[in-house]
Design an enzyme around this catalytic site. Structure first.
Site, short mmCIF file in Angstrom:
data_model
loop_
_atom_site.label_atom_id
_atom_site.label_comp_id
_atom_site.label_asym_id
_atom_site.label_seq_id
_atom_site.Cartn_x
_atom_site.Cartn_y
_atom_site.Cartn_z
N GLU A 34 0.65 -1.15 -0.12
CA GLU A 34 -0.25 -0.06 0.04
C GLU A 34 1.27 1.32 0.06
O GLU A 34 1.76 1.16 0.89
CB GLU A 34 -1.37 0.18 1.25
CG GLU A 34 -1.62 1.19 1.12
CD GLU A 34 -3.10 1.15 1.61
OE1 GLU A 34 -2.83 0.40 2.97
OE2 GLU A 34 -3.74 2.45 1.92
N GLU A 59 5.18 4.49 2.81
CA GLU A 59 4.60 5.92 3.46
C GLU A 59 5.48 6.68 3.40
O GLU A 59 6.64 6.37 4.48
CB GLU A 59 3.92 5.88 4.85
CG GLU A 59 3.33 7.63 5.41
CD GLU A 59 2.17 8.24 4.57
OE1 GLU A 59 1.60 7.71 3.95
OE2 GLU A 59 2.83 9.22 3.93
N ASP A 109 -2.19 12.18 -2.86
CA ASP A 109 -2.31 13.53 -3.07
C ASP A 109 -2.82 13.81 -4.55
O ASP A 109 -1.51 13.28 -5.94
CB ASP A 109 -1.33 14.14 -2.59
CG ASP A 109 -0.89 13.70 -1.31
OD1 ASP A 109 -1.76 13.74 -0.25
OD2 ASP A 109 0.50 14.06 -0.97
N LYS A 113 -2.80 21.84 -8.15
CA LYS A 113 -2.14 23.36 -9.32
C LYS A 113 -1.63 22.55 -10.33
O LYS A 113 -1.13 21.87 -10.32
CB LYS A 113 -2.06 24.28 -8.56
CG LYS A 113 -2.69 24.88 -7.11
CD LYS A 113 -2.38 25.46 -6.49
CE LYS A 113 -3.01 26.29 -5.30
NZ LYS A 113 -2.43 26.91 -4.40
N ASP A 145 -10.44 10.61 -5.00
CA ASP A 145 -12.00 11.94 -5.16
C ASP A 145 -11.42 12.73 -6.00
O ASP A 145 -12.52 13.65 -6.90
CB ASP A 145 -11.46 12.56 -3.89
CG ASP A 145 -10.17 12.94 -3.42
OD1 ASP A 145 -9.46 12.07 -2.79
OD2 ASP A 145 -9.83 14.30 -3.88
N THR A 175 -11.35 4.53 5.37
CA THR A 175 -9.82 5.24 5.11
C THR A 175 -10.62 6.65 6.02
O THR A 175 -11.53 6.99 5.77
CB THR A 175 -9.11 5.41 4.79
OG1 THR A 175 -9.60 5.87 3.21
CG2 THR A 175 -8.94 3.96 3.03
N ARG A 176 -8.90 7.28 6.41
CA ARG A 176 -9.29 8.00 6.83
C ARG A 176 -9.73 9.83 5.92
O ARG A 176 -11.11 10.61 6.49
CB ARG A 176 -8.48 8.79 7.65
CG ARG A 176 -7.79 9.89 8.36
CD ARG A 176 -6.86 10.49 9.29
NE ARG A 176 -6.71 12.27 10.10
CZ ARG A 176 -6.30 12.68 9.13
NH1 ARG A 176 -5.81 12.58 8.06
NH2 ARG A 176 -6.69 13.78 9.49
N PHE A 177 -9.39 9.29 4.71
CA PHE A 177 -9.71 10.63 3.63
C PHE A 177 -11.18 9.77 3.05
O PHE A 177 -11.70 11.08 3.14
CB PHE A 177 -8.46 10.52 2.58
CG PHE A 177 -7.61 11.94 3.33
CD1 PHE A 177 -6.34 11.55 4.22
CD2 PHE A 177 -7.66 12.68 2.85
CE1 PHE A 177 -5.32 12.16 4.67
CE2 PHE A 177 -6.71 14.56 2.77
CZ PHE A 177 -5.52 13.55 3.92
N GLU A 178 -11.61 9.17 3.34
CA GLU A 178 -12.55 8.67 2.80
C GLU A 178 -13.55 9.09 3.61
O GLU A 178 -14.92 10.18 2.90
CB GLU A 178 -12.81 7.08 2.60
CG GLU A 178 -14.57 6.73 1.71
CD GLU A 178 -14.50 5.57 1.13
OE1 GLU A 178 -14.08 4.42 0.01
OE2 GLU A 178 -14.68 4.41 2.45
C1 LIG Z 1 -3.78 11.83 1.62
S1 LIG Z 1 -3.64 11.23 2.17
C2 LIG Z 1 -4.81 9.66 1.76
C3 LIG Z 1 -4.34 8.64 2.92
C4 LIG Z 1 -4.97 7.17 2.92
N1 LIG Z 1 -4.62 6.38 2.05
C5 LIG Z 1 -6.23 7.71 3.64
O1 LIG Z 1 -6.98 6.67 2.27
O2 LIG Z 1 -7.13 7.87 4.86
C6 LIG Z 1 -1.73 10.98 1.04
C7 LIG Z 1 -0.85 9.88 1.91
O3 LIG Z 1 -0.03 9.73 0.53
C8 LIG Z 1 1.65 10.23 1.29
N2 LIG Z 1 2.11 9.88 0.24
C9 LIG Z 1 1.67 11.15 -0.92
N3 LIG Z 1 3.02 10.58 -1.58
C10 LIG Z 1 3.83 9.54 -1.04
C11 LIG Z 1 4.86 9.58 -1.76
N4 LIG Z 1 5.11 9.65 -2.78
N5 LIG Z 1 5.30 7.45 -1.49
C12 LIG Z 1 4.74 7.37 -0.28
N6 LIG Z 1 3.47 8.02 0.41
C13 LIG Z 1 3.11 9.11 0.64
C14 LIG Z 1 0.96 11.46 2.55
O4 LIG Z 1 1.69 11.65 3.21
C15 LIG Z 1 -0.38 11.25 2.50
O5 LIG Z 1 -0.52 9.89 4.12
#
Ligand SMILES: C[S@@+](CC[C@H](N)C(=O)[O-])C[C@H]1O[C@@H](n2cnc3c(N)ncnc32)[C@H](O)[C@@H]1O
Length: 202
Positions: A34, A59, A109, A113, A145, A175-178
């Site tokens: 993941e 992560e 993410d 922009k 999303d 998940t938290r973001f969902e």
């Molecule tokens: C919007 S959050 C979503 C977290 C989780 N998957 C959820 O659904 O709640 C995006 C996560 O991806 C991590 N992330 C972003 N770019 C990454 C990368 N290049 N490699 C590893 N993790 C990354 C961020 O630190 C963040 O914890």
């Protein structure tokens, strides 16, 4: 001293090329990865449901890795490993070709922009790397999303060696973001499932 190691022995593994060994991947017929596991709920749930598989979470935020390693320890799950790294670097440096069965990324993410679009993870180059690390028949799941990011990722896929399924989906990952999106009345997300059909050289 790496204090995170003492929180849960063997859970957090170093992304340092010199200390990494492919022993970390040994003994597991099926490896799931993941990317961006955040608070780790989905990773922990899947690992609990599939004790015979090895789950590797990647992560980039150190704080999230520490937090999730405590949760893993408190549940005595011995089939999860966590790597603190950017996913691109981790796949390039730590995983051999054809080693992983399934890779997923929930709510990556989107960098909306235009001037930040260079930071978007799922470029053609990254998808080719992912293809190379997947076993034949392996798959990668992306759920976003952002309609804009969804269409952008679809434009990256044609030469990356995958058969593609995609479309809108309802919330189902908890998940938290969902949950954050649901609280704001977003009920439709976008799913891209890439099934490896051809090996790409990197
Ligand atoms: C919007 S959050 C979503 C977290 C989780 N998957 C959820 O659904 O709640 C995006 C996560 O991806 C991590 N992330 C972003 N770019 C990454 C990368 N290049 N490699 C590893 N993790 C990354 C961020 O630190 C963040 O914890």
């Amino acid at each position: 001293m790496d204090t995170r190691k003492s929180l849960c022995k063997n859970t957090v593994i170093s992304a340092d090329r010199e200390t990494w060994t492919e022993e970390h991947l040994k003994d597991a017929e099926t490896i799931e990865v993941e990317i961006g596991f955040g608070s780790g709920e989905y990773l922990i749930r899947r690992a609990s449901e599939h004790p015979d598989r090895l789950f590797i979470g990647i992560e980039k935020k150190p704080g999230m890795v520490t937090e999730v390693s405590k949760r893993v320890a408190s549940r005595n799950l011995d089939n999860i490993r966590l790597i603190e790294s950017c996913a691109k670097t981790a796949f390039a440096d730590l995983f051999p070709a054809c080693s992983v069965s399934r890779i997923y990324s929930l709510f990556p993410d989107p960098w909306p922009k235009r001037k930040h679009s260079k930071y978007r993870l799922f470029s053609t180059e990254y998808l080719c790397l992912v293809n190379n690390r997947l076993k034949v028949g392996g798959e990668t799941l992306i759920v976003t999303d952002s309609a804009d990011y969804y269409h952008w990722i679809l434009r990256q896929t044609p030469d990356a060696g995958f058969e593609i399924e995609h479309g809108p989906i309802t919330p189902q990952f908890n998940t938290r973001f969902e949950r954050i999106w649901l609280e704001q009345d977003f009920n439709t997300f976008f799913r891209i499932l890439l099934k490896k059909t051809q090996q790409i050289k990197t």
